[in-house]
Design an enzyme around this catalytic site. Structure first.
Site, short mmCIF file in Angstrom:
data_model
loop_
_atom_site.label_atom_id
_atom_site.label_comp_id
_atom_site.label_asym_id
_atom_site.label_seq_id
_atom_site.Cartn_x
_atom_site.Cartn_y
_atom_site.Cartn_z
N ASN A 9 0.87 -1.18 0.00
CA ASN A 9 0.00 0.00 0.00
C ASN A 9 0.91 1.24 0.00
O ASN A 9 1.50 1.57 1.02
CB ASN A 9 -0.90 -0.03 1.25
CG ASN A 9 -1.75 1.22 1.37
OD1 ASN A 9 -1.84 2.02 0.44
ND2 ASN A 9 -2.39 1.38 2.53
N HIS A 97 -9.75 1.65 5.22
CA HIS A 97 -8.49 1.88 5.95
C HIS A 97 -8.73 2.93 7.03
O HIS A 97 -9.45 3.90 6.81
CB HIS A 97 -7.40 2.34 4.97
CG HIS A 97 -6.03 2.25 5.54
ND1 HIS A 97 -5.57 3.14 6.49
CD2 HIS A 97 -5.03 1.37 5.33
CE1 HIS A 97 -4.34 2.81 6.82
NE2 HIS A 97 -3.98 1.74 6.14
N GLU A 146 -5.96 -4.52 10.90
CA GLU A 146 -4.94 -3.48 10.99
C GLU A 146 -5.14 -2.65 12.26
O GLU A 146 -5.85 -1.63 12.23
CB GLU A 146 -5.05 -2.54 9.78
CG GLU A 146 -4.74 -3.20 8.47
CD GLU A 146 -3.95 -2.26 7.57
OE1 GLU A 146 -2.95 -2.71 7.01
OE2 GLU A 146 -4.31 -1.07 7.48
#
Ligand code: PGA
Length: 220
Positions: A9, A97, A146
């Site tokens: 990413n 995200h 994450e």
């Protein structure tokens, strides 16, 4: 066994020239990369680089991802890039995200719309969650755990805890392919992937160095 997913990413890094340099260096490993069969390599580049990356990797097994997608279809949405446009260059998209949730106030409802737009175009969402309790929209198959403290901090979660969260996610849906992301590098990647419980990694900062990203692929 499913392939391990190794996702780079780039976030909001690299102009065209820097991307050319990255590619030139990364492609010095092309012969080795072409032999990789048990790992799916995915590069999430900024919109401005999607076309170039798609072309550069056309004759390889490397896949391209977008880092975002419009929650709307084609239309009068200045500044937005929609699924049909992304589909020309990318087969995956990162959605949810924490940097988008936080800086762009993307809510669960917005993220669900984005997932729908991706699925409508046959683009596979890589849906980021901060823990096993985060809502995951219907149709998502790839989930990336994450934890926020681990992102860009140099302090990853422990492999034990990451495996535990991944197992909790899989117990919610046996269809989930669960990745770990947060301060992954070539030294620690194997500690996350070696037991086969975490099915891949999402790599931010360390992917900006093409040698290091290649080492991550090798060591995973
Ligand atoms: P990091 O970022 O590898 O730089 O911690 C991971 C991510 O945000 O996906």
């Amino acid at each position: 066994m499913e392939k391990l997913l190794i996702v780079a990413n780039f976030k909001s890094h690299m102009n065209n020239n820097e991307a050319k340099n990255w590619l030139e260096t990364f492609l010095t490993y092309k012969n080795n990369l072409l032999k990789v069969e048990n790992k799916e390599i995915i590069i999430a580049a900024p919109y401005t680089l999607l076309m170039g990356f798609n072309l550069s990797f056309a004759s390889t097994n490397i896949k391209i991802a977008s880092q975002d997608i419009s929650m709307f279809d084609e239309g009068a949405y200045t500044g937005e890039v929609n699924g049909r446009q992304i589909k020309d260059f990318a087969s995956y998209v990162i959605i949810g995200h924490s940097e988008r949730r936080e800086n762009f106030k993307e809510t669960d409802d917005i993220l669900s719309e984005k997932v729908k737009m991706a699925l409508k175009q046959g683009i596979k969402p890589i849906y980021c969650v901060q823990g096993a309790e985060t809502k995951v929209p219907e149709g998502v198959e790839i989930v990336a755990y994450e934890p926020q403290f681990a992102i860009g901090s140099g302090t990853p979660d422990t492999p034990e805890n990451a495996e535990k969260v991944c197992a909790e996610l899989v117990s919610r849906s046996s269809n989930f392919i669960v990745l770990y992301g947060g301060s992954v590098n070539s030294n620690n990647v194997a500690s996350f992937t070696k037991n086969g419980k975490i099915m891949g990694v999402l790599v931010g900062g360390a992917s900006l160095d093409p040698h290091e990203f290649y080492k991550i692929i090798e060591n995973a």
